[in-house]
Enzyme design. Structure first.
Site: not given
Ligand code: RRO
Length: 313
Positions: A45, A131
């Site tokens: 993640k 993100c």
């Molecule tokens: O954690 C998120 O809300 C998230 C991330 Br870091 C990302 O790069 N892409 C996404 O759809 N959710």
């Protein structure tokens, strides 16, 4: 039987499939499930230096043709994922692992890149510039100047294999500008695309949005993303220098979807929404279906597919 092996630079993979960061990669339990699956490899993640709880729930919803999420970068912190990766590289020496980082600031990203550089980690580092879900933090990769400044600073010291995770772009001039910047750096790949940022969904029963954070705005994945992903992979394949390969991500739920991203120029393919919905057994089915696609065409290896999309002229 076709050989599904592929590579990114000197890193070899038994097949092109892996999870999209954010799905099945939060903790050891999920990462171990990915490692035990038929995926060619896995990513952790996206990490910040310190662990984060992320946004309030509900923060993921299943939609008619995909998903919406505003997870808000929930993660156990870079030291946790580095520990996992160091252990993993000893126990799985033939499966290079990806480590994703998504700093909340320029300084966070630099500090995390230093930590990875000064470590025994020998896998691939992915800098997530896209993100969409942290309140008050715009996506870095929609700011070309901030992207170039960050990459300048990182590559002033970073000496390990690195790629970047990009958001979708929608204008050919944006592809030209972004590719020109990326071509200045010793990146080994770009991963295209992250979710379609800041979509919205209405629940007809309640007349409400589908998720709680950010008033319901969130990243869209699944079928909605596939044509955008194909276009982004194709557009970058046409513009990046040959040393920069592509990971294709967006809307994969069948072997044909994998094949289409390969045709557009992807060397590896990630699965997000469909993995969330089906679990890591999906990789057994996707490998079998990809095998069938190649067999139908009389092809024996992925190199005969990658970048071979035809146009109608
Ligand atoms: O954690 C998120 O809300 C998230 C991330 Br870091 C990302 O790069 N892409 C996404 O759809 N959710």
């Amino acid at each position: 039987m076709p050989n599904l092996a592929t590579h990114l630079g000197d890193f070899q993979f038994a097949n092109p499939l892996m999870n999209a960061s954010g799905v099945y990669c939060y903790d050891q339990l999920q990462l171990d499930a990915m490692a035990a699956s038929d995926a060619g490899t896995l990513t952790t993640k996206s990490a910040t230096m310190a662990s984060r709880l992320g946004n309030p729930e509900p923060r993921y919803a299943h939609l008619a043709l995909g998903s919406i999420n505003s997870m808000g970068l929930p993660n156990l912190g870079l030291p946790y994922y580095l520990d996992y990766a160091l252990d993993f590289q000893n126990t799985h020496p033939t499966k290079p692992i990806f480590m994703s980082i998504a700093g909340l600031s320029h300084a966070d990203n630099i500090a995390m890149a230093h930590m990875i550089n000064d470590n025994e980690f020998n896998g691939l580092t992915e800098l997530n510039l896209s993100c969409p879900n942290v309140p008050g933090k715009p996506q870095v990769a929609y700011d070309l100047e901030a992207t170039a400044t960050l990459l300048d600073d990182i590559f002033s010291f970073f000496s390990k294999p690195m790629g970047v995770k990009l958001p979708p772009y929608f204008d050919l001039a944006q592809f030209d500008e972004m590719a020109a910047i990326l071509n200045r750096y010793p990146l080994i790949y770009v991963n295209s695309i992250n979710s379609l940022g800041n979509g919205l969904w209405v629940n007809p029963d309640s007349d409400t949005v589908a998720i709680k954070p950010k008033g319901g705005f969130g990243g869209i994945g699944g079928d909605y993303a596939k044509p955008i992903a194909l276009a982004n992979v194709r557009a970058f394949a046409q513009r990046l220098k040959p040393e920069i390969q592509i990971i294709g991500t967006g809307g994969v739920k069948s072997g044909r979807d994998v094949y289409d991203l390969l045709l557009c120029g992807a060397s590896l393919v990630q699965v997000g929404t469909a993995l969330y919905e089906e679990g890591p057994e999906i990789f057994t089915r996707l490998n079998a279906e990809l095998d069938q696609e190649l067999t139908k065409k009389g092809l024996t290896e992925l190199d005969s597919v990658i970048g071979q999309l035809k146009t109608l002229d």
